[in-house]
Design an enzyme around this catalytic site. Structure first.
Site, PDB file in Angstrom:
ATOM      1  N   GLU A   1      -5.053  -4.107  -1.733  1.00 54.55           N
ATOM      2  CA  GLU A   1      -5.564  -5.298  -1.554  1.00 54.55           C
ATOM      3  C   GLU A   1      -6.350  -6.015  -2.416  1.00 54.55           C
ATOM      4  OE1 GLU A   1      -5.287  -2.629   0.068  1.00 54.55           O
ATOM      5  OE2 GLU A   1      -4.886  -2.810   2.387  1.00 54.55           O
TER       6      GLU A   1
ATOM      7  N   LYS B   1     -16.220  13.867  12.061  1.00 50.95           N
ATOM      8  CA  LYS B   1     -17.219  13.549  13.077  1.00 50.95           C
ATOM      9  C   LYS B   1     -17.632  14.922  13.722  1.00 50.95           C
ATOM     10  CE  LYS B   1     -15.077   9.119  13.039  1.00 50.95           C
ATOM     11  NZ  LYS B   1     -13.871   9.435  12.318  1.00 50.95           N
TER      12      LYS B   1
ATOM     13  N   THR C   1       0.844  -1.053   0.076  1.00 47.36           N
ATOM     14  CA  THR C   1       0.069  -0.041   0.061  1.00 47.36           C
ATOM     15  C   THR C   1       0.999   1.273  -0.127  1.00 47.36           C
ATOM     16  OG1 THR C   1      -0.174   0.203   2.396  1.00 47.36           O
ATOM     17  CG2 THR C   1      -1.870  -1.383   1.321  1.00 47.36           C
TER      18      THR C   1
ATOM     19  N   TRP D   1     -21.642  12.616  10.908  1.00 50.68           N
ATOM     20  CA  TRP D   1     -20.593  12.572   9.656  1.00 50.68           C
ATOM     21  C   TRP D   1     -20.722  13.845   8.510  1.00 50.68           C
ATOM     22  CZ3 TRP D   1     -19.853   6.582   8.512  1.00 50.68           C
ATOM     23  CH2 TRP D   1     -19.355   5.888   9.871  1.00 50.68           C
TER      24      TRP D   1
HETATM   25  P1  ADP Z   1      -3.437   3.698   0.069  1.00 50.76           P
HETATM   26  O1  ADP Z   1      -4.468   3.385   1.215  1.00 50.76           O
HETATM   27  O2  ADP Z   1      -1.948   3.839   0.736  1.00 50.76           O
HETATM   28  O3  ADP Z   1      -3.888   5.222  -0.766  1.00 50.76           O
HETATM   29  P2  ADP Z   1      -4.067   2.350  -2.130  1.00 50.76           P
HETATM   30  O4  ADP Z   1      -3.828   3.016  -3.266  1.00 50.76           O
HETATM   31  O5  ADP Z   1      -4.256   1.004  -2.004  1.00 50.76           O
HETATM   32  O6  ADP Z   1      -3.439   2.763  -0.878  1.00 50.76           O
HETATM   33  O7  ADP Z   1      -5.761   3.035  -1.912  1.00 50.76           O
HETATM   34  C1  ADP Z   1      -6.921   2.739  -1.820  1.00 50.76           C
HETATM   35  C2  ADP Z   1      -7.695   3.578  -1.044  1.00 50.76           C
HETATM   36  O8  ADP Z   1      -8.096   4.408  -2.338  1.00 50.76           O
HETATM   37  C3  ADP Z   1      -9.258   3.025  -1.001  1.00 50.76           C
HETATM   38  O9  ADP Z   1      -9.388   2.316   0.239  1.00 50.76           O
HETATM   39  C4  ADP Z   1     -10.113   4.112  -0.960  1.00 50.76           C
HETATM   40  O10 ADP Z   1     -10.120   4.975   0.162  1.00 50.76           O
HETATM   41  C5  ADP Z   1      -9.248   4.916  -2.141  1.00 50.76           C
HETATM   42  N1  ADP Z   1      -9.990   4.815  -3.282  1.00 50.76           N
HETATM   43  C6  ADP Z   1      -9.943   4.095  -4.469  1.00 50.76           C
HETATM   44  N2  ADP Z   1     -10.625   4.431  -5.553  1.00 50.76           N
HETATM   45  C7  ADP Z   1     -11.541   5.331  -5.022  1.00 50.76           C
HETATM   46  C8  ADP Z   1     -12.769   5.831  -5.401  1.00 50.76           C
HETATM   47  N3  ADP Z   1     -12.701   5.635  -7.013  1.00 50.76           N
HETATM   48  N4  ADP Z   1     -13.230   6.916  -4.843  1.00 50.76           N
HETATM   49  C9  ADP Z   1     -12.894   7.025  -3.363  1.00 50.76           C
HETATM   50  N5  ADP Z   1     -11.961   6.657  -2.942  1.00 50.76           N
HETATM   51  C10 ADP Z   1     -10.996   5.762  -3.712  1.00 50.76           C
END
Ligand code: ADP
Length: 535
Positions: free
Chosen positions: A329, A435, A184, A440
């Site tokens: 993931e 919050k 990540t 929210w």
């Molecule tokens: P990191 O959590 O370090 O940024 P990732 O690249 O795996 O690593 O990010 C996944 C996260 O990105 C998701 O859990 C979500 O919060 C966000 N995300 C991915 N796609 C979208 C989307 N289309 N809209 C909003 N958030 C998104």
């Protein structure tokens, strides 16, 4: 009773050979600095076989792990097949991470061989004395430009290719064999590793590339903007050979003017990337009155795209947005929006605005903090959970982290709603939600509303502690034209509930972005804590 089909494991080597056999003359264009290479899937496959045979001769095989610290080039693409086809695992380290995190991910994975390219050699030299396990560096440089380096045991990649056997035949592996390791990006904490297997990676590419996802075919040309180190390069390394689509690999350079040139000259039809890329590209196309060539769709992922951007791409250039949700993931995407062409424009925009529905092979649900599953009514927000053929069951060498619920659904850390038709809407990351007084506020929705003002280029909303309300939103905005705080407040008041209105707005020249191009809210919070950025 078992069926009588053949036992045909889903392997990445089969994806490559499919491309080589059926789309052997389709181009892969790699433009890294001065080196502009045009090859095709037949040549790419032969080079990957050569690489695999050389690596095997050097003792690499099942269970070996190697790393890459590299940008998107044809050599890096060859690793995706040459390494994994042997049953070995490729960790794609992210050169955009802070050095301490790169060190952490490589040391944690603990391998001996690291592939680097001409643009990461300096970085590798600076890290090398501190890398605990790496003993050998393979430099992915053109033969006549093999740089002098202080790295110990630096080997030329092209020597491995020359030594290799182009007729090497791929071993038949168990499809559950691990192939790639991504961490990540650490947006919300220390990087965690997702270890993908062949089966999940192949199914992810098949499902996300198909009709209700990217809608790929041999008509397409993809510009591989997402780094191969981010969520398996969003499956682009596999899309090319799987669907016979042309690939253009832009190397390290990522400035808008350059990417636009590649889009036009490369006949790109689909442009994937985080929204920041497409926001800048939109402005560039608008200001210079330069349309984006043949590009008919963008694929926006990684974070929420502003609605104003989706509308402008469609209105000004006829470019549709495919919007996807996924995370490291989930290998790459798990849900995608699909707006049928027959939909009227407004309805199509509504579809593009949400990250869509799960693709076959992925399932989603929401639950409350006690784990009770919540209704799919489109309004109740809950903790998003996902399961399926390419979702992680646990983290690489971190058994102490409970990745899934007892019944096997993975925690995502996102808050979302799901409507009765299974359409996902992300409310926020759980850590970003504000919050306020027991209710929210979605930072993403507030940012989206701010970006609907034509003078606002980008916005970030973070929570600030409040004695009475617990937390209140503060908005930081980058303006592209003159605008006052009062004007922006008035604009927001039209779009969001009154109690969502930010307690203060601060205009800044730019906002920080993380190693995958997303807004770095952690950095903004740190700046606030350090007094560098005061509301
Ligand atoms: P990191 O959590 O370090 O940024 P990732 O690249 O795996 O690593 O990010 C996944 C996260 O990105 C998701 O859990 C979500 O919060 C966000 N995300 C991915 N796609 C979208 C989307 N289309 N809209 C909003 N958030 C998104």
């Amino acid at each position: 009773m078992l069926g009588l089909n053949q036992d045909y494991p889903l392997l990445l080597s089969s994806v490559l050979e499919h491309g080589a056999a059926g789309f052997g003359d389709v181009a892969v264009v790699s433009v890294n600095r001065e080196e502009h290479v045009r090859l095709d899937y037949a040549t790419l496959a032969a080079r990957a076989r050569r690489l695999a045979s050389s690596l095997r001769r050097l003792g690499f095989g099942p269970d070996t792990m190697v790393g890459s610290l590299a940008w998107n080039t044809h050599r890096h693409l060859e690793l995706f097949y040459g390494v994994t086809g042997l049953g070995a695992v490729l960790h794609t380290a992210n050169p955009r991470l802070p050095p301490a995190q790169i060190l952490y991910t490589i040391d944690f994975s603990g391998y001996r061989t690291l592939f680097i390219d001409t643009d990461t050699i300096e970085l590798a030299e600076s890290l090398a004395p501190r890398l605990r396990t790496v003993e050998q560096y393979i430099v992915m440089a053109p033969r006549d430009a093999m740089p002098a380096t202080s790295l110990p045991n630096a080997v030329s990649y092209e020597d491995l290719i020359d030594m290799g056997d182009p007729a090497f035949s791929w071993p038949v592996l168990d499809e559950r064999t691990a192939c790639l390791l991504c961490f990540t990006s650490g947006t919300t904490g220390a990087p965690k590793g997702a270890l993908y297997n062949h089966r999940g990676t192949v199914l992810n590419a098949m499902s996300t590339g198909a009709g209700n996802g990217w809608g790929l075919s041999a008509d397409d040309a993809i510009l591989a903007i997402p780094g191969f180190f981010h969520c398996n390069g969003w499956a682009i390394p596999f899309f090319g050979p799987m669907y016979g689509a042309k690939l253009v690999l832009p190397g390290r350079r990522a400035d808008t003017e350059w990417l636009h040139r590649l889009i036009v000259e490369g006949g790109i039809t689909v442009g994937p990337g985080v929204p920041t890329i497409w926001l800048s590209m939109l402005e560039y196309c608008q200001e210079n009155r330069l349309p984006p060539g043949r590009m008919n769709r963008i694929f926006s992922g990684g974070t929420a795209p502003p609605m104003a951007m989706i509308e402008a791409w469609l209105r000004d250039f006829g470019v549709r947005t495919i919007h996807g949700w996924g995370m490291t993931e989930t290998t790459s995407g798990a849900t995608m929006s699909f707006a049928p062409r027959a939909l009227p424009e407004q309805a199509a925009l509504t579809v593009m605005r949400s990250p869509g529905k799960p693709l076959f092979g992925a399932e989603i649900r929401i639950a409350d903090d006690n784990g009770a599953v919540l209704p799919r009514d489109g309004t109740t927000p809950g903790n998003l959970q996902v399961r399926g053929a390419w979702s992680a069951a646990s983290y690489f060498r971190r058994p102490e982290i409970q990745a899934t619920t007892e019944d096997g659904w993975m925690h995502t850390g996102d808050v979302a709603t799901i409507d009765p038709g299974n359409t996902l809407r992300i409310v926020d990351r759980a850590k970003d939600v504000i919050k306020s007084g027991g209710e929210w506020i979605s930072s993403q929705a507030l940012e989206d509303a701010a970006c609907r003002h034509p003078a606002i280029a980008e916005a970030a909303v973070v929570a600030i502690p409040h004695p009475k309300w617990q937390e209140r939103p503060f908005l930081f905005a980058v303006a592209r034209a003159a605008i006052t705080e009062a004007e922006l407040q008035a604009h927001l008041a039209d779009l969001v509930p009154k109690w969502w209105l930010p307690d203060a707005i601060r205009f800044v020249d730019s906002l920080p972005h993380g190693p995958t191009g997303k807004l770095a809210k952690n950095t903004i919070r740190e700046w606030i804590d350090q007094g560098k950025l005061t509301p």
